[in-house]
Scaffold this motif. Sequence first.
Motif, PDB file in Angstrom:
ATOM      1  N   UNK A 180      20.343   1.860 -29.465  1.00 25.10           N
ATOM      2  CA  UNK A 180      19.689   0.910 -28.580  1.00 25.10           C
ATOM      3  C   UNK A 180      18.267   0.633 -29.061  1.00 25.10           C
ATOM      4  N   UNK A 181      17.827  -0.600 -28.801  1.00 16.80           N
ATOM      5  CA  UNK A 181      16.444  -0.981 -29.054  1.00 16.80           C
ATOM      6  C   UNK A 181      15.916  -1.711 -27.834  1.00 16.80           C
ATOM      7  N   UNK A 182      14.811  -1.232 -27.292  1.00 23.03           N
ATOM      8  CA  UNK A 182      14.150  -1.875 -26.152  1.00 23.03           C
ATOM      9  C   UNK A 182      12.745  -2.251 -26.590  1.00 23.03           C
ATOM     10  N   UNK A 183      12.329  -3.482 -26.314  1.00 23.73           N
ATOM     11  CA  UNK A 183      11.034  -3.956 -26.793  1.00 23.73           C
ATOM     12  C   UNK A 183      10.168  -4.432 -25.640  1.00 23.73           C
ATOM     13  N   UNK A 184       9.131  -3.673 -25.344  1.00 24.67           N
ATOM     14  CA  UNK A 184       8.082  -4.076 -24.406  1.00 24.67           C
ATOM     15  C   UNK A 184       8.663  -4.593 -23.089  1.00 24.67           C
ATOM     16  N   UNK A 185       9.595  -3.824 -22.528  1.00 20.14           N
ATOM     17  CA  UNK A 185      10.263  -4.243 -21.291  1.00 20.14           C
ATOM     18  C   UNK A 185       9.585  -3.615 -20.085  1.00 20.14           C
ATOM     19  N   UNK A 186       9.239  -4.434 -19.126  1.00 22.79           N
ATOM     20  CA  UNK A 186       8.634  -3.977 -17.867  1.00 22.79           C
ATOM     21  C   UNK A 186       9.742  -3.965 -16.818  1.00 22.79           C
ATOM     22  N   UNK A 187      10.219  -2.778 -16.477  1.00 17.33           N
ATOM     23  CA  UNK A 187      11.352  -2.673 -15.577  1.00 17.33           C
ATOM     24  C   UNK A 187      10.983  -2.913 -14.122  1.00 17.33           C
ATOM     25  N   UNK A 188      11.684  -3.814 -13.488  1.00 19.48           N
ATOM     26  CA  UNK A 188      11.516  -4.091 -12.058  1.00 19.48           C
ATOM     27  C   UNK A 188      12.894  -4.389 -11.475  1.00 19.48           C
ATOM     28  N   UNK A 189      13.129  -3.966 -10.211  1.00 17.84           N
ATOM     29  CA  UNK A 189      12.188  -3.237  -9.337  1.00 17.84           C
ATOM     30  C   UNK A 189      12.072  -1.780  -9.750  1.00 17.84           C
ATOM     31  N   UNK A 190      11.041  -1.117  -9.245  1.00 19.37           N
ATOM     32  CA  UNK A 190      10.928   0.319  -9.407  1.00 19.37           C
ATOM     33  C   UNK A 190      11.651   1.003  -8.248  1.00 19.37           C
ATOM     34  N   UNK A 191      12.240   2.155  -8.487  1.00 18.96           N
ATOM     35  CA  UNK A 191      12.934   2.852  -7.391  1.00 18.96           C
ATOM     36  C   UNK A 191      11.968   3.311  -6.308  1.00 18.96           C
ATOM     37  N   UNK A 192      12.494   3.470  -5.104  1.00 18.40           N
ATOM     38  CA  UNK A 192      11.696   3.975  -3.982  1.00 18.40           C
ATOM     39  C   UNK A 192      11.342   5.443  -4.210  1.00 18.40           C
ATOM     40  N   UNK A 193      12.296   6.226  -4.694  1.00 13.15           N
ATOM     41  CA  UNK A 193      12.072   7.651  -4.920  1.00 13.15           C
ATOM     42  C   UNK A 193      11.215   7.844  -6.173  1.00 13.15           C
ATOM     43  N   UNK A 194      10.154   8.580  -6.035  1.00 12.74           N
ATOM     44  CA  UNK A 194       9.212   8.801  -7.132  1.00 12.74           C
ATOM     45  C   UNK A 194       9.334  10.230  -7.648  1.00 12.74           C
ATOM     46  N   UNK A 195       9.285  10.417  -8.974  1.00 10.43           N
ATOM     47  CA  UNK A 195       9.098   9.355  -9.942  1.00 10.43           C
ATOM     48  C   UNK A 195      10.377   8.554 -10.193  1.00 10.43           C
ATOM     49  N   UNK A 196      11.507   9.128  -9.837  1.00 11.20           N
ATOM     50  CA  UNK A 196      12.774   8.407  -9.908  1.00 11.20           C
ATOM     51  C   UNK A 196      13.808   9.166  -9.092  1.00 11.20           C
ATOM     52  N   UNK A 197      14.951   8.530  -8.790  1.00  9.85           N
ATOM     53  CA  UNK A 197      15.997   9.244  -8.047  1.00  9.85           C
ATOM     54  C   UNK A 197      16.471  10.465  -8.818  1.00  9.85           C
ATOM     55  N   UNK A 198      16.976  11.485  -8.113  1.00  9.95           N
ATOM     56  CA  UNK A 198      17.480  12.671  -8.803  1.00  9.95           C
ATOM     57  C   UNK A 198      18.633  12.324  -9.726  1.00  9.95           C
ATOM     58  N   UNK A 199      18.662  13.004 -10.869  1.00 10.74           N
ATOM     59  CA  UNK A 199      19.663  12.751 -11.893  1.00 10.74           C
ATOM     60  C   UNK A 199      20.706  13.860 -11.878  1.00 10.74           C
ATOM     61  N   UNK A 200      21.965  13.477 -11.772  1.00 13.76           N
ATOM     62  CA  UNK A 200      23.094  14.401 -11.914  1.00 13.76           C
ATOM     63  C   UNK A 200      23.775  14.119 -13.246  1.00 13.76           C
ATOM     64  N   UNK A 201      23.935  15.151 -14.050  1.00 14.92           N
ATOM     65  CA  UNK A 201      24.690  15.045 -15.291  1.00 14.92           C
ATOM     66  C   UNK A 201      25.835  16.040 -15.227  1.00 14.92           C
ATOM     67  N   UNK A 202      27.039  15.518 -15.423  1.00 14.70           N
ATOM     68  CA  UNK A 202      28.218  16.373 -15.426  1.00 14.70           C
ATOM     69  C   UNK A 202      28.665  16.643 -16.856  1.00 14.70           C
TER      70      UNK A 202
END
Length: 344
Positions: A180-202
Amino acid sequence: KSFTAISTVTATTNHPASPRGMSLHWYGCHMSPFPHRPFRFGVQVSKEATAKGWAELARRAEGSGYDVLTMPDHFTDQLAPMPALMAAAAATTTLRVGALVFDNDYKHPLIMAKELATLDVLSDGRTEIGMGAGWMVSDYEQSGIPYDSPKVRIDRFIEGMAIIKGVMAEGPFSFQGDHYTITNYEGHPKPVQKSMPPILIGGGGKRVLSYAAREADIIGINGTMTAGVVGPEALATMTAESVDEKVAIVAAAGAHRLNDIEMNIRTFFVKVTDDRAKTVEGISSMFGVSKEMIDASPFALIGSVEECIQQLLERRERWGFSYTIVGAENIDECAPIVAALRGK
């Protein structure tokens, strides 16, 4: 009881934040290295025929005390998870929602991050991010998505997770990887949960479990799914001894942050019954495995309400499992268990 069988699993780590060569041993009662967390409960659902039925299912889960509604992410006969999770959140007030788990290969991670952040905004901060590298070969065959080697899929998944985190963070984000390549991307919207929602990895293998131990808030212990189907290989790695080994991998790789990890398991063999022995025998015969395997496996939850409560308490002691997910068909029968243990 099977949960007090004598065995030993040793995990060693040289992480700089832990004593050099630290070993984690489980003898006799297999005491978990993870601190006790309050019990949480989820329900894995996939479909309903109508919008009304789906909303009622979500409200029934919430009313029965379940904390989270999760969905699989496959191309089988199920609702598409993202709109269905939003509908479940809209029908409820406290129920959290998430996938168990989204396949990184099915959607570009920048798009996934935007959709997850939107889900978090519209659910008033009730989203949990469940992600995985992908395993189910029939999805790939039917869709024409290349079914790359486990190494490539995991490489891509790790890059995808870096992008999801980067897009949800403040400020413009760039990324250059092999996939993947991402270039100068400003992500919106931002999540309500800070700094981000909890991550589950199985995960069920060493590499994903080690990565999850370093990066995830919630770690789901799975069978080993490298065959691409739920078959003998997966069942053979759902034994108590296999789970000992998988938890040891997590404990070693995450030794510097055990207090930050919530341990999760999705139970598949669930029945509240006053005749546990007969049910265990029937399930073992159906799947061609020993009664002893079903009796001891944390992927099974079988017995009276009191017996199931005791099993969950023992599993938290042995493996740290405080977050248990059952199937949609188990919502009502497991509700007394949820009522007895939730938050305790």
